[in-house]
Enzyme design. Structure first.
Site, PDB file in Angstrom:
ATOM      1  N   CYS A 136     -23.143-112.261  44.177  1.00 47.21           N
ATOM      2  CA  CYS A 136     -21.677-112.246  44.200  1.00 47.21           C
ATOM      3  C   CYS A 136     -21.146-113.247  45.224  1.00 47.21           C
ATOM      4  O   CYS A 136     -21.098-112.950  46.423  1.00 47.21           O
ATOM      5  CB  CYS A 136     -21.165-110.838  44.500  1.00 47.21           C
ATOM      6  SG  CYS A 136     -19.371-110.755  44.607  1.00 47.21           S
ATOM      7  N   CYS A 139     -18.071-112.164  47.194  1.00 50.56           N
ATOM      8  CA  CYS A 139     -18.352-111.152  48.224  1.00 50.56           C
ATOM      9  C   CYS A 139     -19.024-111.803  49.443  1.00 50.56           C
ATOM     10  O   CYS A 139     -18.718-111.474  50.576  1.00 50.56           O
ATOM     11  CB  CYS A 139     -19.279-110.061  47.694  1.00 50.56           C
ATOM     12  SG  CYS A 139     -18.946-109.544  46.017  1.00 50.56           S
ATOM     13  N   ASP A 140     -19.961-112.716  49.207  1.00 48.51           N
ATOM     14  CA  ASP A 140     -20.849-113.159  50.293  1.00 48.51           C
ATOM     15  C   ASP A 140     -20.754-114.634  50.653  1.00 48.51           C
ATOM     16  O   ASP A 140     -21.366-115.065  51.636  1.00 48.51           O
ATOM     17  CB  ASP A 140     -22.313-112.853  49.903  1.00 48.51           C
ATOM     18  CG  ASP A 140     -22.529-111.362  49.685  1.00 48.51           C
ATOM     19  OD1 ASP A 140     -21.851-110.569  50.360  1.00 48.51           O
ATOM     20  OD2 ASP A 140     -23.351-110.987  48.834  1.00 48.51           O
TER      21      ASP A 140
END
Ligand code: FAD
Ligand code: NAP
Length: 331
Positions: A136, A139-140
């Protein structure tokens, strides 16, 4: 022991399919309960720009999903933060057990559990999840500012992830097992024009190099698909973007599935192999896998659930039956 909640229609999943089913089932006065699962809003919450949702030239995925949730709620869907850990479709009413301890019983069930990211299946990938291995970018990606990143995959997700990661990384290397991408042409154009992106064609990932807890990921080993030659590519982050698999674990021994777990539905319908159980969105769709098609199937599932329940109650003229009668008459 937790409480038991009964509903006419239980919707499992909170992606475009689930929320759309919520809107339609609410407007049919079925007072649906929708259980969100561990990813409220579904897959679109893991992306940034969505450019193919009709009516919005650009919309952020998470914003779109908040709007869908608000819409379903405003129409009367009861939205519950819980995760269904088991589902019994062998007898009526259907029974679902939530992680919260709540038992849900339902006259009809709409499965809208979507899909989950696929992984390569390497031991090193598993060991380094959370230490530089991710599926992701939204997300990261932030953790890799000023660093080098490798992305594996050749579809829309891989291209989007690679492009997004150029916001943080000094270099993004896309490793793909063939020499052409399956992503949409417009996405490929953007990718090829981006100076931060390099390509390693005809290679698969043989290993992820690094130390869990220590330095984390330090590189990947890529193997040429024909010669077998190994090239080590240094990187601090490794993003796996090789597609998604249907989230059908709950029903895999109860409903007919095919093509690696996709729930089978009748032609032009969301009806599954058990009457009263409907499937909508990526859990059943191995072809289109889009937000708009998922939403369309969510609509169909709610209309079909309404028709099913009305037929059981002996209601002469439910709205969806009128549609069906119209179609039948036209044939
Ligand atoms: P999902 O969105 O997958 O949602 C599934 C839901 O089910 C989740 O809320 C989850 O929490 C819930 N759930 C799962 N198991 C349980 C359980 N046991 N109990 C309770 N709840 C459960 N499509 C486009 O049209 N345009 C795009 O730009 C686009 N971009 C994308 C970018 C990325 C990075 C990805 C991964 C996908 C993208 N897609 C895009 C595809 C699109 O997101 C999917 O087709 C769509 O989200 C599928 O919707 P769905 O409702 O079937 O399921
Ligand atoms: P996908 O289209 O199935 O593509 C998966 C890619 O990963 C393919 O290129 C595949 O290679 C590769 N791959 C699969 N298994 C692999 C493995 N074990 N090792 C190495 N590579 C592997 O999946 P996706 O990109 O996640 O897209 C899923 C759906 O969501 C699609 O319908 C897509 O259109 C949609 N989506 C849309 C958007 C958008 O509209 N902007 C964005 C994201 C996703 P091969 O090509 O060789 O098969």
């Amino acid at each position: 022991m937790g409480e038991t909640r009964h509903t006419k229609v239980l919707i499992i999943g909170s992606g475009p399919a689930g929320y759309t089913a919520g809107v339609y089932a609410s407007r049919a006065m079925l007072n649906p309960i929708l259980v969100q699962g561990i990813q409220p809003g579904g897959q679109l919450t893991t992306t940034t720009e969505v450019e193919n949702w009709p009516g919005d030239t650009h919309v952020q995925g998470p914003d779109l999903m908040v709007r869908m949730e608000e819409h379903a709620k405003a129409m009367g869907t009861e939205i519950i933060s819980d995760y269904i850990q088991s589902l019994d479709l062998s007898k009526r009413p259907f029974t679902a057990e939530g992680d919260s301890g709540t038992t849900y019983t339902a006259d009809a069930v709409i499965l809208a559990t979507g899909a989950q990211a696929k992984w390569l299946g390497l031991a090193s990938e598993e060991a380094l999840k959370g230490f530089g291995v991710s599926a992701c970018a939204t997300c990261d990606g932030f953790f890799y500012r000023g660093k080098e990143i490798v992305v594996v995959g050749g579809g829309n997700t891989a291209v989007e992830e690679a492009l997004f990661l150029t916001n943080f990384a000094t270099k993004v290397t896309l490793v793909h097992r063939r020499d052409s991408l399956r992503a949409e042409k417009i996405m490929q154009d953007r990718l090829f024009k981006n100076p931060k992106i390099e390509f390693v064609w005809d290679h698969e990932i043989a290993d992820v190099v690094g130390e869990p807890g220590g330095a984390g990921v330090t590189g990947v080993k890529a193997r040429h698909v024909e010669t077998g030659e190994i090239t080590e590519i240094p990187c601090a982050g490794f993003f796996v973007a090789i597609g998604h698999a249907p989230a059908s674990e709950l029903v895999k021994d109860q409903l007919e599935t095919h093509m690696g777990g996709y729930v089978v539905t009748k032609p032009d319908s969301t009806e599954t192999s058990i009457p009263g159980v409907f499937a909508a969105g990526d859990i059943t769709d191995h072809v289109y896998r889009q937000a708009v098609t998922s939403a369309g199937m969510g609509c169909m599932a709610a209309l079909e659930a309404e028709r099913f329940l009305a037929a059981e109650e002996g209601d002469a003229q439910p709205q969806a039956s009128v549609y069906a009668a119209t179609v039948d008459a036209a044939e």
